[in-house]
Write an enzyme that holds these catalytic residues in place. Structure first.
Site, mmCIF file in Angstrom:
data_model
loop_
_atom_site.group_PDB
_atom_site.id
_atom_site.type_symbol
_atom_site.label_atom_id
_atom_site.label_comp_id
_atom_site.label_asym_id
_atom_site.label_seq_id
_atom_site.Cartn_x
_atom_site.Cartn_y
_atom_site.Cartn_z
ATOM 1 N N THR A 166 0.869 -1.183 0.000
ATOM 2 C CA THR A 166 0.000 0.000 0.000
ATOM 3 C C THR A 166 0.906 1.233 0.000
ATOM 4 O O THR A 166 1.654 1.450 0.959
ATOM 5 C CB THR A 166 -0.903 0.021 1.251
ATOM 6 O OG1 THR A 166 -1.670 -1.187 1.287
ATOM 7 C CG2 THR A 166 -1.840 1.209 1.222
ATOM 8 N N LYS B 209 -7.594 1.710 -3.074
ATOM 9 C CA LYS B 209 -7.281 1.228 -1.711
ATOM 10 C C LYS B 209 -7.516 2.367 -0.702
ATOM 11 O O LYS B 209 -7.986 2.130 0.419
ATOM 12 C CB LYS B 209 -5.821 0.751 -1.680
ATOM 13 C CG LYS B 209 -5.285 0.373 -0.308
ATOM 14 C CD LYS B 209 -5.824 -0.946 0.209
ATOM 15 C CE LYS B 209 -5.313 -1.219 1.619
ATOM 16 N NZ LYS B 209 -5.711 -2.495 2.150
ATOM 17 N N LYS C 247 -0.246 4.784 8.651
ATOM 18 C CA LYS C 247 0.499 4.967 7.395
ATOM 19 C C LYS C 247 -0.498 5.181 6.248
ATOM 20 O O LYS C 247 -0.370 6.110 5.464
ATOM 21 C CB LYS C 247 1.367 3.741 7.098
ATOM 22 C CG LYS C 247 2.081 3.828 5.757
ATOM 23 C CD LYS C 247 2.579 2.481 5.249
ATOM 24 C CE LYS C 247 1.479 1.557 4.833
ATOM 25 N NZ LYS C 247 1.670 0.736 3.672
#
Ligand code: NAP
Length: 289
Positions: A93, A168, A236
């Site tokens: 990611t 995402k 994150k």
């Protein structure tokens, strides 16, 4: 297919194992090489001591490392060793910017780079049931997709480079708000003195139902927060989301607030707790934790 795989952690380890089981020739590389040695021994794959060794002669280089800089490092080191026409699939990611950068860099070497972040968590990786959202050239995905199906239940092409990562981000925005709402619902039920199991029975078949409610209501009420995706990883991801929103102008008031709440969970010592630990923050505020 001859495959190099970089990043044999919680997600990458089982994904690479599925590839070996599907009959591919897989060379596994990891920053901490003991992990790669253990993976090779357990899976029957080949241990690679360097990125170059994993990339040499590979048709496909797959990554599942930590963040943007990890991806930049692996791709830069791998490219001189990949043959023209090789495809790089990145399951990390990252920011959409990093994906576009890597795609441009790969193109110079005659390779394709597709951003392919996943959802489904550790259980999805173990069971081969991940959902993959992909940005990049459709022709490259057509070649890679049969391989990715060794550990996926769905692979969806979203568009140009970076759109996998943007998708995402949408996933993480949707999760952040729902988890905070659920944490507040559990907290309110407890403060009101209700039987939380009975509340779940009463409301979980109606409009309040969600995956988070079905899977995390009970564990939140019990104060158990050891179910996978860690707060550090979520911060994150929300950092990537909020950066992207600053540049595209999206208004993410709730996401920004929930990101602050996760920072408080980290300050409570909850960096490795799972994302449902937003409930722990509320319980602590009432002296219950
Ligand atoms: P992890 O267990 O920390 O695994 C990452 C692995 O990559 C570690 O083994 C790490 O090596 C290795 N690595 C990092 N930088 C490297 C480099 N430059 N070269 C080679 N290896 C490198 O993390 P994870 O849970 O598998 O997550 C991986 C990615 O998937 C992250 O981007 C995460 O956000 C995403 N993701 C995770 C989940 C989940 O539920 N865990 C779900 C969806 C998406 P070391 O052993 O040296 O640390």
């Amino acid at each position: 297919m001859k495959i190099g795989f970089a990043g044999l952690g919680v997600m990458g380890g089982p994904m690479a194992r599925h590839l070996v089981q599907a009959g591919h020739e897989v060379a596994g590389f990891n920053r901490t090489s003991d992990k790669a040695r253990a993976w090779a021994q357990a899976s029957g794959g080949r241990f690679a001591a360097t990125v170059a060794e994993a990339a040499a002669g590979a048709d496909l280089l797959i990554l599942c490392v930590g963040n943007d800089d990890d991806v930049r490092q692996v791709v830069t080191e791998a490219l001189p060793h990949l043959k023209a026409g090789a495809i790089i699939v990145d399951h990390t990611t990252t920011s959409a910017r990093a994906a576009r950068e890597m795609s441009a860099l790969a193109a110079v070497q005659g390779c394709d780079f597709i951003d392919a972040p996943v959802s489904g968590g550790q259980a999805g990786a173990e069971n081969g049931q991940l959902s993959v959202m992909v940005g990049g050239e459709a022709a490259a995905l057509d070649k890679a997709e049969p391989v990715l199906m060794a550990y996926s239940k769905a692979v969806k092409h979203m568009g140009a480079s970076g759109t996998g990562q943007l998708t995402k981000m949408v996933n993480q925005i949707a999760i952040a708000g729902v988890v905070q709402g659920l944490a507040e619902a559990v907290h309110f039920a407890q403060v009101a003195g209700l039987d939380t199991d009975a509340v779940y029975d009463a409301i979980s078949k109606g409009a309040a139902q969600s995956w988070q409610m079905d899977n995390r209501w009970k564990t939140m009420a019990e104060g158990r927060f050891d179910f996978g995706f860690a707060v550090d990883w979520m911060r994150k991801d929300l950092g990537l989301v909020l950066d992207e929103a600053r540049s595209n102008g999206a208004h993410l008031e709730l996401t920004a607030l929930v990101d602050r709440f996760y920072a408080e969970v980290q300050a409570m010592g909850g960096s490795r707790w799972d994302t449902s630990s937003l409930a722990a923050r509320l319980q602590a505020r009432n002296g219950r934790a």
